[in-house]
Design a protein around this motif. Structure first.
Motif, mmCIF file in Angstrom:
data_model
loop_
_atom_site.group_PDB
_atom_site.id
_atom_site.type_symbol
_atom_site.label_atom_id
_atom_site.label_comp_id
_atom_site.label_asym_id
_atom_site.label_seq_id
_atom_site.Cartn_x
_atom_site.Cartn_y
_atom_site.Cartn_z
ATOM 1 N N LEU A 53 86.396 113.187 40.474
ATOM 2 C CA LEU A 53 84.964 112.874 40.541
ATOM 3 C C LEU A 53 84.424 112.439 39.186
ATOM 4 O O LEU A 53 83.631 111.492 39.096
ATOM 5 C CB LEU A 53 84.190 114.088 41.054
ATOM 6 C CG LEU A 53 84.399 114.435 42.531
ATOM 7 C CD1 LEU A 53 83.750 115.773 42.855
ATOM 8 C CD2 LEU A 53 83.850 113.337 43.416
ATOM 9 N N ILE A 54 84.846 113.122 38.131
ATOM 10 C CA ILE A 54 84.392 112.755 36.784
ATOM 11 C C ILE A 54 84.893 111.359 36.427
ATOM 12 O O ILE A 54 84.134 110.537 35.897
ATOM 13 C CB ILE A 54 84.874 113.803 35.753
ATOM 14 C CG1 ILE A 54 84.133 115.120 35.980
ATOM 15 C CG2 ILE A 54 84.663 113.299 34.325
ATOM 16 C CD1 ILE A 54 84.703 116.284 35.190
ATOM 17 N N ALA A 55 86.146 111.068 36.737
ATOM 18 C CA ALA A 55 86.697 109.745 36.443
ATOM 19 C C ALA A 55 85.960 108.663 37.227
ATOM 20 O O ALA A 55 85.648 107.588 36.689
ATOM 21 C CB ALA A 55 88.184 109.711 36.774
ATOM 22 N N THR A 56 85.648 108.937 38.494
ATOM 23 C CA THR A 56 84.919 107.972 39.316
ATOM 24 C C THR A 56 83.526 107.734 38.748
ATOM 25 O O THR A 56 83.071 106.583 38.644
ATOM 26 C CB THR A 56 84.803 108.485 40.765
ATOM 27 O OG1 THR A 56 86.119 108.706 41.270
ATOM 28 C CG2 THR A 56 84.077 107.491 41.643
ATOM 29 N N ARG A 57 82.846 108.793 38.358
ATOM 30 C CA ARG A 57 81.498 108.655 37.795
ATOM 31 C C ARG A 57 81.529 107.847 36.500
ATOM 32 O O ARG A 57 80.673 106.991 36.271
ATOM 33 C CB ARG A 57 80.891 110.034 37.541
ATOM 34 C CG ARG A 57 79.532 109.946 36.875
ATOM 35 C CD ARG A 57 78.933 111.276 36.690
ATOM 36 N NE ARG A 57 78.082 111.554 37.836
ATOM 37 C CZ ARG A 57 77.351 112.633 37.998
ATOM 38 N NH1 ARG A 57 77.391 113.580 37.101
ATOM 39 N NH2 ARG A 57 76.587 112.783 39.036
ATOM 40 N N ARG A 58 82.541 108.088 35.677
ATOM 41 C CA ARG A 58 82.653 107.335 34.420
ATOM 42 C C ARG A 58 82.876 105.851 34.680
ATOM 43 O O ARG A 58 82.345 104.994 33.978
ATOM 44 C CB ARG A 58 83.787 107.894 33.565
ATOM 45 C CG ARG A 58 83.444 109.202 32.912
ATOM 46 C CD ARG A 58 84.574 109.709 32.064
ATOM 47 N NE ARG A 58 84.202 110.965 31.424
ATOM 48 C CZ ARG A 58 85.043 111.806 30.886
ATOM 49 N NH1 ARG A 58 86.338 111.535 30.877
ATOM 50 N NH2 ARG A 58 84.625 112.916 30.327
ATOM 51 N N ARG A 59 83.675 105.541 35.712
ATOM 52 C CA ARG A 59 83.904 104.141 36.044
ATOM 53 C C ARG A 59 82.630 103.485 36.541
ATOM 54 O O ARG A 59 82.312 102.352 36.197
ATOM 55 C CB ARG A 59 84.998 104.026 37.096
ATOM 56 C CG ARG A 59 86.394 104.156 36.541
ATOM 57 C CD ARG A 59 87.440 103.711 37.539
ATOM 58 N NE ARG A 59 87.458 104.555 38.743
ATOM 59 C CZ ARG A 59 88.225 105.625 38.891
ATOM 60 N NH1 ARG A 59 89.034 105.995 37.927
ATOM 61 N NH2 ARG A 59 88.187 106.320 40.014
ATOM 62 N N VAL A 60 81.851 104.204 37.352
ATOM 63 C CA VAL A 60 80.634 103.654 37.912
ATOM 64 C C VAL A 60 79.567 103.495 36.810
ATOM 65 O O VAL A 60 78.915 102.455 36.706
ATOM 66 C CB VAL A 60 80.083 104.561 39.040
ATOM 67 C CG1 VAL A 60 78.686 104.136 39.471
ATOM 68 C CG2 VAL A 60 81.035 104.544 40.231
ATOM 69 N N VAL A 61 79.428 104.493 35.969
ATOM 70 C CA VAL A 61 78.405 104.467 34.929
ATOM 71 C C VAL A 61 78.833 103.548 33.784
ATOM 72 O O VAL A 61 78.026 102.779 33.264
ATOM 73 C CB VAL A 61 78.140 105.895 34.396
ATOM 74 C CG1 VAL A 61 77.219 105.857 33.175
ATOM 75 C CG2 VAL A 61 77.516 106.744 35.489
ATOM 76 N N GLY A 62 80.077 103.628 33.407
ATOM 77 C CA GLY A 62 80.578 102.899 32.234
ATOM 78 C C GLY A 62 80.823 101.479 32.531
ATOM 79 O O GLY A 62 80.679 100.542 31.825
#
Length: 56
Positions: free
Chosen positions: A47-56
């Motif tokens: 989930l953290i990796a997915t959020r970073r991809r979406v935000v970053g």
């Protein structure tokens, strides 16, 4: 027909066998408790990796 009983193990061997079985059961219990935590940790990392991809 004659009933036969299996030969009994000596007391020391029986004690060691019971001790080994208890240790194995304890190890299984620890392993089963750790698995859900490991699964939650892996899911959280995803989930953290997915959020970073979406935000970053």
């Amino acid at each position: 027909m004659a009933w036969t009983t299996p030969p009994r193990l000596d007391p020391e061997r029986s004690r060691r066998r019971l001790q080994l079985l208890a240790e194995l059961a304890g190890a299984r219990a620890v392993q089963q408790r750790q698995r859900p935590q490991r699964a939650r940790t892996e899911r959280l990392r995803e989930l953290i990796a997915t959020r970073r991809r979406v935000v970053g």
